[in-house]
Design an enzyme around this catalytic site. Structure first.
Site, PDB file in Angstrom:
ATOM      1  N   PHE A   1      10.066  -4.183  16.151  1.00  0.00           N
ATOM      2  CA  PHE A   1       9.404  -5.593  16.803  1.00  0.00           C
ATOM      3  C   PHE A   1       9.214  -6.426  15.630  1.00  0.00           C
ATOM      4  O   PHE A   1       8.167  -7.282  16.175  1.00  0.00           O
ATOM      5  CB  PHE A   1       9.282  -5.366  18.159  1.00  0.00           C
ATOM      6  CG  PHE A   1      10.553  -5.102  18.956  1.00  0.00           C
ATOM      7  CD1 PHE A   1      11.289  -6.281  19.374  1.00  0.00           C
ATOM      8  CD2 PHE A   1      10.801  -4.098  19.823  1.00  0.00           C
ATOM      9  CE1 PHE A   1      11.998  -5.992  20.442  1.00  0.00           C
ATOM     10  CE2 PHE A   1      11.453  -3.820  20.750  1.00  0.00           C
ATOM     11  CZ  PHE A   1      12.252  -4.434  21.044  1.00  0.00           C
ATOM     12  N   HIS A   2       9.314  -5.895  14.694  1.00  0.00           N
ATOM     13  CA  HIS A   2       7.794  -6.521  13.870  1.00  0.00           C
ATOM     14  C   HIS A   2       9.051  -8.058  13.201  1.00  0.00           C
ATOM     15  O   HIS A   2       9.677  -8.613  12.747  1.00  0.00           O
ATOM     16  CB  HIS A   2       7.860  -5.757  12.297  1.00  0.00           C
ATOM     17  CG  HIS A   2       6.464  -6.554  11.212  1.00  0.00           C
ATOM     18  ND1 HIS A   2       6.615  -7.836  10.671  1.00  0.00           N
ATOM     19  CD2 HIS A   2       5.519  -6.046  11.146  1.00  0.00           C
ATOM     20  CE1 HIS A   2       5.310  -7.895  10.220  1.00  0.00           C
ATOM     21  NE2 HIS A   2       4.912  -6.912  10.435  1.00  0.00           N
TER      22      HIS A   2
ATOM     23  N   GLU B   1       9.781  -0.679  12.803  1.00  0.00           N
ATOM     24  CA  GLU B   1       8.184  -1.241  13.310  1.00  0.00           C
ATOM     25  C   GLU B   1       9.658  -2.353  13.702  1.00  0.00           C
ATOM     26  O   GLU B   1       9.967  -3.567  13.662  1.00  0.00           O
ATOM     27  CB  GLU B   1       8.089  -1.526  11.527  1.00  0.00           C
ATOM     28  CG  GLU B   1       7.007  -1.063  11.174  1.00  0.00           C
ATOM     29  CD  GLU B   1       6.656  -0.981  10.000  1.00  0.00           C
ATOM     30  OE1 GLU B   1       5.046  -1.199   9.980  1.00  0.00           O
ATOM     31  OE2 GLU B   1       7.047  -2.214   8.529  1.00  0.00           O
TER      32      GLU B   1
ATOM     33  N   ARG C   1       6.284   7.120   6.868  1.00  0.00           N
ATOM     34  CA  ARG C   1       6.427   7.060   5.129  1.00  0.00           C
ATOM     35  C   ARG C   1       5.044   7.600   5.111  1.00  0.00           C
ATOM     36  O   ARG C   1       3.816   8.148   5.985  1.00  0.00           O
ATOM     37  CB  ARG C   1       6.442   5.528   5.662  1.00  0.00           C
ATOM     38  CG  ARG C   1       5.009   4.702   5.811  1.00  0.00           C
ATOM     39  CD  ARG C   1       5.580   3.251   5.294  1.00  0.00           C
ATOM     40  NE  ARG C   1       4.388   2.180   6.625  1.00  0.00           N
ATOM     41  CZ  ARG C   1       4.420   1.188   6.179  1.00  0.00           C
ATOM     42  NH1 ARG C   1       4.989   0.686   5.750  1.00  0.00           N
ATOM     43  NH2 ARG C   1       2.779   0.266   6.713  1.00  0.00           N
TER      44      ARG C   1
ATOM     45  N   ASN D   1       3.240   0.898  -2.233  1.00  0.00           N
ATOM     46  CA  ASN D   1       3.207  -0.081  -1.099  1.00  0.00           C
ATOM     47  C   ASN D   1       1.901   0.594  -0.985  1.00  0.00           C
ATOM     48  O   ASN D   1       1.664   1.040  -0.016  1.00  0.00           O
ATOM     49  CB  ASN D   1       4.642   0.392  -0.389  1.00  0.00           C
ATOM     50  CG  ASN D   1       4.148  -1.107   0.979  1.00  0.00           C
ATOM     51  OD1 ASN D   1       4.120  -2.351   0.688  1.00  0.00           O
ATOM     52  ND2 ASN D   1       3.231  -0.532   1.976  1.00  0.00           N
ATOM     53  N   GLU D   2       1.093  -0.722  -0.809  1.00  0.00           N
ATOM     54  CA  GLU D   2      -0.478  -0.478  -0.170  1.00  0.00           C
ATOM     55  C   GLU D   2      -0.876   1.373  -0.537  1.00  0.00           C
ATOM     56  O   GLU D   2      -0.773   1.873   0.770  1.00  0.00           O
ATOM     57  CB  GLU D   2      -0.085  -0.249   1.881  1.00  0.00           C
ATOM     58  CG  GLU D   2       0.536  -2.118   1.734  1.00  0.00           C
ATOM     59  CD  GLU D   2       0.218  -2.439   3.258  1.00  0.00           C
ATOM     60  OE1 GLU D   2       0.545  -2.067   4.467  1.00  0.00           O
ATOM     61  OE2 GLU D   2       0.295  -3.271   3.293  1.00  0.00           O
TER      62      GLU D   2
ATOM     63  N   GLU E   1       2.260 -10.557   1.370  1.00  0.00           N
ATOM     64  CA  GLU E   1       2.983  -9.826   2.909  1.00  0.00           C
ATOM     65  C   GLU E   1       2.360 -10.916   3.798  1.00  0.00           C
ATOM     66  O   GLU E   1       0.943 -10.163   3.962  1.00  0.00           O
ATOM     67  CB  GLU E   1       2.652  -8.975   3.167  1.00  0.00           C
ATOM     68  CG  GLU E   1       3.964  -7.412   2.619  1.00  0.00           C
ATOM     69  CD  GLU E   1       3.938  -6.314   2.604  1.00  0.00           C
ATOM     70  OE1 GLU E   1       3.347  -6.166   3.869  1.00  0.00           O
ATOM     71  OE2 GLU E   1       4.165  -4.850   2.242  1.00  0.00           O
TER      72      GLU E   1
HETATM   73  C1  GAL Z   1       1.958  -3.491   5.528  1.00  0.00           C
HETATM   74  C2  GAL Z   1       2.916  -2.465   4.778  1.00  0.00           C
HETATM   75  C3  GAL Z   1       4.967  -2.771   5.564  1.00  0.00           C
HETATM   76  C4  GAL Z   1       5.208  -3.056   7.303  1.00  0.00           C
HETATM   77  C5  GAL Z   1       3.962  -4.068   7.446  1.00  0.00           C
HETATM   78  C6  GAL Z   1       4.079  -3.991   8.969  1.00  0.00           C
HETATM   79  O1  GAL Z   1       1.156  -2.967   6.052  1.00  0.00           O
HETATM   80  O2  GAL Z   1       2.733  -3.159   3.963  1.00  0.00           O
HETATM   81  O3  GAL Z   1       5.412  -2.666   4.847  1.00  0.00           O
HETATM   82  O4  GAL Z   1       4.843  -1.541   7.659  1.00  0.00           O
HETATM   83  O5  GAL Z   1       2.596  -3.621   6.832  1.00  0.00           O
HETATM   84  O6  GAL Z   1       3.139  -5.400   9.139  1.00  0.00           O
END
Ligand code: GAL
Length: 677
Positions: free
Chosen positions: A369-370, A367, A109, A147-148, A319
């Protein structure tokens, strides 16, 4: 209010990762968990515009309708953090270039340069279309831009932007040469064309150039945000607009400055530890967000419109991770109960709710396994049950949104000082502004004080004590801000490496700390760096670490002194009466207990008192207060039950608290305090 009287609870929802049958089940589960808000569309660009100019909004229409029918509001995101592959192929000049000159490729990304005109135009286009299409959708509660923001670039677009920014700031090249001290190492520029971004170079880079590049880049990213925000605001003047801040020393964004441009400060927070260190990190991140919100509200374009939530220190945790936390090498589990306790720790410190990444764990992708509120195991799982429980708790806490966090101590925070202390060839690479802020914050928290981060120049009315931890840069206004505060009766604790350099990271001469010598009544001649693990004893019984100094008193009284080594007998901590106030100087990093006692003494002498003096160690106490009521958050981070004297009603259980509440191990109480408490 973002949500008409309810706290925000939910997270990133990515229906584009799932077939439509799953969407209905998702909404059912969200209702079960009392979810109030989901962020939709963050990375959906290639699903909204699969080919240039071909748009497929129908699935998003359905999702928004379904959510609305389920009573769930939406933070609708612009998908600009992840341009589709077709975009990168068509605009290779918009791909980012590293400081080494390597052009990065599509595959992850954030593969764009925020200064590339083609990227900016494409971002405006898709944002404009979303704004137009969903302006009147009843589910829309909040716009979530991008995003971020946090990528960097060194391509020719970035370089051209940097030169424009520098011309604006310095007007002529002589001023730039002077600010960057280009007389050193033959770096004098005779034409603007010679000025570049700080790319990979042979040896140490120019500190002024590096610092200004970070300032410029923060402004460039901000301009990209503002373009989108303006489109959204024009379409929906009543809907707040935000972007989620990413935290970390590497982030090239001055979050405080950005706060004036968002309608709600929102942060993402992923502590680097799953245990007790997480609790300290949460407290600091939450306090920073509140400080940025308050600072931003003062400079906000709508500041005259009345009561901006930011002015009350309101912000949003956008988040966080429900369970597994990424730490180097392996992921760590959030123990049972921690998700709720940690989420309420953010709310205690001003968050308008608790949001997570992400709603449903994906079956593939980078991601995979997040952790998620609906894990791979499905809803029949500990995590989902805890999610349901948390939803119930937040439901019962809606009234606390009216409360302002009470903090008698202000702690100075400044992005540029942080950046300047990341440079190479400084006396120590162990000392960073942000670390020093964290250390001081931890000591204050352990001593039971809530503190508000403030920026140089912010009003200090209402704060008994101001703490300056390695606030390295000080322009003349910052020096006057501290001087006037103390002269007028304020108390300040100034740590080493504060006020040593000016706004261009050039040393203020005549003895350190140049900006504050008069206020402190000291003159520092030399630094003495300690090796890792080395400690220098102090006569008061504690020890100093990392850093020590030759401090000559010039009006100040020694409070503690070095007890051994080359500095034996010389002052380590001093106190000075200046005007009607008091200024402390701390020339080393005291051990934790000593620092805690020192700040406690300084705070008490300034008239401050801990939030809940009777709270046992390990129980965090934070108070929010409105004109009508006050709420005491009590978070038991220990493994045994704890009793805390207080009186009122525990909103989480509904129980009347007569004279004390007993918190189970790891438990939380939120007591609406009896009037007069
Ligand atoms: C954030 C991000 C999310 C995801 C998350 C994982 O920094 O905005 O899209 O990647 O981390 O921890």
């Amino acid at each position: 209010m973002v949500l008409d009287g309810r706290l925000c609870y939910g997270g990133d929802y990515n229906p584009e990762q799932w077939p439509a049958e799953v969407w209905k089940q998702d909404v059912e589960l969200m209702r079960q968990a009392r979810v109030t808000l989901v962020t939709v569309g963050v990375f959906a660009w290639s699903r909204l515009e699969p080919a240039p100019g071909r748009y497929t909004f129908d699935w998003l229409d359905q999702v928004l309708d379904l959510l609305h029918a389920g009573g769930i509001r939406v933070a609708l995101a612009t998908p600009t953090a992840s341009p589709p592959p077709w975009f990168s192929l068509a605009h290779p000049d918009a791909l980012p270039v590293t400081a080494d000159g390597v052009r990065l490729h599509h595959g992850s990304r954030d593969t764009y340069c925020a200064a590339a005109p083609a990227y900016r135009a494409a971002a405006r286009r898709i944002t404009g279309l979303l704004a137009e299409r969903y302006a009147d959708h009843p589910a829309l509660a909040l716009w979530h831009v991008h995003n971020e923001y946090g990528t960097t670039c060194h391509c020719h677009h970035a370089e051209a932007g940097f030169r424009r920014w520098l011309r604006d700031r310095y007007r002529d090249l002589d001023a730039l040469n002077d600010a960057w001290t280009t007389s050193f190492w033959s770096q004098h520029h005779s034409d603007w064309a010679q000025v570049s971004t700080p790319r990979a170079t042979q040896y140490l880079p120019n500190p002024g150039q590096v610092l200004d590049f970070r300032r410029y880049w923060s402004d460039e990213l901000l301009a990209a945000y503002v373009e989108q925000r303006n489109l959204l605001r024009a379409a929906t003047p009543g809907v707040p607009v935000t972007t989620n801040y990413v935290l970390g020393d590497w982030v090239p964004v001055d979050h405080a400055r950005w706060a004036a441009e968002v309608d709600l400060v929102a942060i993402d927070h992923y502590p680097s530890d799953a245990g007790p260190a997480a609790e300290e990190q949460i407290a600091l991140a939450a306090d920073l967000a509140r400080g940025w919100a308050r600072h931003g509200a003062r400079h906000h374009a709508r500041a005259t419109d009345g009561d901006l939530p930011g002015a009350r220190g309101s912000w949003l945790l956008m988040e966080s991770a429900p369970n597994l936390i990424y730490t180097p090498g392996r992921m760590h589990t959030r123990e049972p109960g921690r998700m709720a306790r940690h989420s309420l720790a953010y709310v205690a410190r001003g968050s308008r709710g608790a949001m997570f990444f992400q709603w449903r764990a994906p079956r593939g992708g980078a991601e995979l396994f997040h952790s998620a509120l609906v894990p791979h195991a499905g809803p029949d799982s500990r995590i989902f049950r805890e999610a349901v429980e948390l939803g119930g708790m937040l439901d019962r806490l809606a009234e606390v949104d009216a409360g302002v966090v009470e903090a008698p101590v202000a702690i100075a925070w400044d992005a540029a000082s942080g950046w300047a202390l990341q440079q190479r060839a400084l006396p120590s690479d162990r000392i960073h502004h942000h670390t020093e802020v964290a250390v001081a914050h931890r000591a204050l928290r352990r001593a039971g004080y809530a503190c508000d981060p403030v920026l140089p120049g912010d009003p200090l009315t209402g704060y008994a004590l101001l703490v300056l931890p390695a606030l390295y840069l000080a322009d003349d206004d910052t020096a006057a801000w501290v001087r006037d505060h103390v002269h007028g009766g304020g108390h300040v604790v100034i740590g080493y490496l504060s006020g040593v350099a000016d706004e261009h990271a050039r040393i203020r001469l005549g003895g350190y700390p140049g900006a504050y010598r008069d206020v402190l009544g000291v003159r520092v001649e030399e630094f003495h760096l300690l090796a890792d693990g080395e400690e220098v004893p102090l006569t008061g019984g504690g020890t100093g670490r990392f850093w020590a100094e030759t401090v000559r008193v010039a009006g100040a009284e020694p409070v503690d002194a070095y007890a051994a080594g080359v500095l034996a007998g010389q002052p380590a901590v001093t106190r000075h009466r200046y005007g009607d106030g008091v200024a402390w100087y701390v020339s080393t990093r005291p051990d934790e207990g000593t620092y805690q006692r020192l700040l406690d003494e300084a705070a008490r002498a300034a008239g401050a008192s801990p939030t809940c003096p009777d709270a046992p160690p390990g129980v965090e106490a934070v108070r929010r207060r409105s004109p009508e009521a006050s709420w005491l958050f009590l978070l038991n981070h220990t493994a045994s039950a704890q009793r805390v004297p207080t009186a009122g009603i525990d909103l989480l259980t509904g129980a009347v608290v007569e004279d004390a509440v007993t918190l189970p191990a790891g438990g939380v109480a939120v007591v609406r305090e009896r009037a007069g408490a």
